[in-house]
Design an enzyme around this catalytic site. Structure first.
Site, PDB file in Angstrom:
ATOM      1  N   HIS A  18       0.864  -1.182   0.000  1.00 17.78           N
ATOM      2  CA  HIS A  18       0.000   0.000   0.000  1.00 17.78           C
ATOM      3  C   HIS A  18       0.894   1.223   0.000  1.00 17.78           C
ATOM      4  O   HIS A  18       1.695   1.428   0.900  1.00 17.78           O
ATOM      5  CB  HIS A  18      -0.915   0.012   1.230  1.00 17.78           C
ATOM      6  N   CYS A  19       0.752   2.057  -1.022  1.00 11.35           N
ATOM      7  CA  CYS A  19       1.623   3.223  -1.194  1.00 11.35           C
ATOM      8  C   CYS A  19       0.900   4.477  -0.728  1.00 11.35           C
ATOM      9  O   CYS A  19      -0.112   4.877  -1.318  1.00 11.35           O
ATOM     10  CB  CYS A  19       2.035   3.359  -2.662  1.00 11.35           C
TER      11      CYS A  19
END
Length: 264
Positions: free
Chosen positions: A123-124
């Site tokens: 998850h960025c």
């Protein structure tokens, strides 16, 4: 709830809260760098070295900025691959304990997005989105053109500052020195991360696979690496890399199931 679960819950909330702020910051830095590049750096190059060299740097810079903005936007807006939209749970698949979505091989639940993502890489927070099967190529291209663009801007800014025979004014420090320092740091960071994802692309793995230290199940050959690259960028991979695209996924109709990866 254990202390580890509390920490994970706090981190998920923090990621959800920081996501929009960091996306805005990233876009602001990109647009600010573009303004500094076109309004301050190129005019100085044109005066000192002539309009031909300035036009060359301008064409390269605008292309790199365009690639960054297109791939950043596409990575943000493209769904990484929501497993809950899959119509069927096959016999060899399991349901997620958190959202009850089907979990085919290499599908992982993201606690920040509260959904299961196909081929979840991570998850960025800078994209405010998960990086998964359907938007990984945009993330990879953003890293690639990001470090090249930052290195180019730093080079041009350093050349422009070297041609100023006096001490820099406040405006010149803001539009030349500050972008140069920021771009040097970002170029090194993005280049390091891009090298990791070059390896992951060639071996057909994700960041989670790497962190889990999952061994390759087959010998890594040239054919394996080519197939893994084509899974992400399509058979005409050079076109996908060089030409900015708003298409969701060029190779989607020909894509094999994720558990048939050549290199795994």
């Amino acid at each position: 709830m254990s202390s580890w679960q509390r920490l994970a819950w706090v981190m998920d909330l923090l990621e959800a809260a920081l996501g929009p702020l960091l996306v805005t910051l990233g876009l602001f830095l990109t647009i600010g760098g573009l303004y500094s590049f076109t309004a301050e750096m190129l005019p100085r190059i044109s005066v000192e070295d002539g309009p031909v060299l300035a036009a060359l740097h301008g064409g390269i810079g605008c292309y790199l900025f365009l690639q960054m903005l297109v791939n950043h936007w596409q990575c943000i807006r493209t769904s990484p691959g929501d497993a809950s939209l899959m119509p069927t749970i096959y016999e060899d698949e399991m349901a997620c304990d958190y959202c009850n979505a089907p979990q085919p091989p290499r599908c992982t639940h993201c606690h920040t997005c509260q959904t299961c993502v196909l081929e979840l890489d991570h998850h960025c927070v800078w994209m405010n989105n998960c990086i998964g099967a359907h938007n990984y190529r945009y993330f990879w291209l953003y890293l690639f053109f990001g470090w090249i663009n930052c290195a180019h801007v730093a080079w041009v800014a350093d050349g422009a500052m070297a041609r100023i025979p006096r001490e820099l004014s406040f405006e010149e420090k803001v539009l030349l020195q500050f972008p140069c320092v920021i771009c040097v740091g970002l170029a090194l960071a993005l280049f390091s991360l891009w090298l990791v994802h070059v390896y992951l692309l060639l071996v057909g793995q994700t960041t989670l696979d790497l962190l889990r230290s999952e061994p390759l199940r087959k010998a890594l050959t040239w054919t394996c690496m080519r197939r893994n690259v084509e899974r992400v960028f399509g058979t005409q991979w050079w076109r996908t890399i060089l030409v900015p695209s708003f298409e969701q996924r060029l190779e989607k109709r020909h894509r094999k199931p994720s558990h048939h990866l050549i290199a795994l």
